[in-house]
Write a protein that holds these residues in place. Sequence first.
Motif, PDB file in Angstrom:
ATOM      1  N   VAL B  48       0.835  -1.202   0.000  1.00 17.44           N
ATOM      2  CA  VAL B  48       0.000   0.000   0.000  1.00 17.44           C
ATOM      3  C   VAL B  48       0.870   1.253   0.000  1.00 17.44           C
ATOM      4  N   ILE B  49       1.977   1.215   0.771  1.00 16.79           N
ATOM      5  CA  ILE B  49       2.881   2.367   0.812  1.00 16.79           C
ATOM      6  C   ILE B  49       3.424   2.646  -0.592  1.00 16.79           C
ATOM      7  N   GLY B  50       3.766   1.560  -1.318  1.00 15.22           N
ATOM      8  CA  GLY B  50       4.269   1.719  -2.674  1.00 15.22           C
ATOM      9  C   GLY B  50       3.220   2.244  -3.642  1.00 15.22           C
ATOM     10  N   LEU B  51       1.930   2.050  -3.291  1.00  8.94           N
ATOM     11  CA  LEU B  51       0.835   2.441  -4.202  1.00  8.94           C
ATOM     12  C   LEU B  51       0.250   3.810  -3.878  1.00  8.94           C
ATOM     13  N   ILE B  52       0.743   4.459  -2.799  1.00  5.86           N
ATOM     14  CA  ILE B  52       0.183   5.760  -2.414  1.00  5.86           C
ATOM     15  C   ILE B  52       0.343   6.751  -3.576  1.00  5.86           C
ATOM     16  N   ALA B  54      -0.557   6.460  -6.511  1.00  3.70           N
ATOM     17  CA  ALA B  54      -0.357   5.847  -7.824  1.00  3.70           C
ATOM     18  C   ALA B  54      -1.605   6.033  -8.690  1.00  3.70           C
TER      19      ALA B  54
END
Lengths: 131, 129
Positions: B48-52, B54
């Motif tokens: 989720v952190i990587g997708l913030i 996005a």
Amino acid sequence: MSASDRPLSPHLQIYRPQLTTILSITHRATGVALAVGTLLLTCWLISAALGPANYTGLQRFLASWLGILLLLGWSWSLFYHLCNGIRHLVWDTGHWLDLKGCYASGYGVLIVSTALTAIAWIAGFTSLGHS
Amino acid sequence: MTPGSEMRSVLGRVRGLGSAKEGVAHWWAQRLTAVALVPLCLWFVASVIGLIGAPYPVFVAWARNPIDAVLLVLLIVATFHHAQLGLQVVIEDYVHHEPTKLASLLLIKGAALFLGLVSLWAVVRLAFG
């Protein structure tokens, strides 16, 4: 005095709060909060499955002050429940059940769960800067 | 303890179920899902952190990745199973009015099943849609 009028154990009104009892009820409270939080998980997946407009709408809500407040509460609840859950699993093996182990792991859970929450949010804002 | 020093039969002691005759399955399922959720939650938070922030196509590409899709399914199953097992204990501890207790248990178990299935539908739709 009928049975229903009797005060129920553990007699919370005369017990001094202790770290162990506070952490125990916090485990329950965060568990219930996380169960409510699964609504967000479902909404997030559904909005994405329905298409870009719904997905962007939910993203916008999560970026609002209310969304950030909810995410902040849920992220700490998740890390707390995760860390204290591991403490429970260790207890199941028979370890850390003495006073020293119980208190040391209790303070450990508070420190680690708060640190993980801070790291996650710092990583989140860093990730946001790169995208 | 010498045989016959307690009121239980030898067979009863071997079975080890106590007077309630159940509970081990609930306890064990709660631990199994808990152990599964440790790595699953860490993977989910990291994802989720990587997708913030996005854009939508990036999110869909992530959800269509077979590994991520399967891990999402596992996360959903373990989460909703663990949640309803935990909420059941909370209700059994605090709700003593029998009809209210039964209604609450049915409600949280039904809600967990419904939300879990809806979430799984979303994951499948994203993966194959």
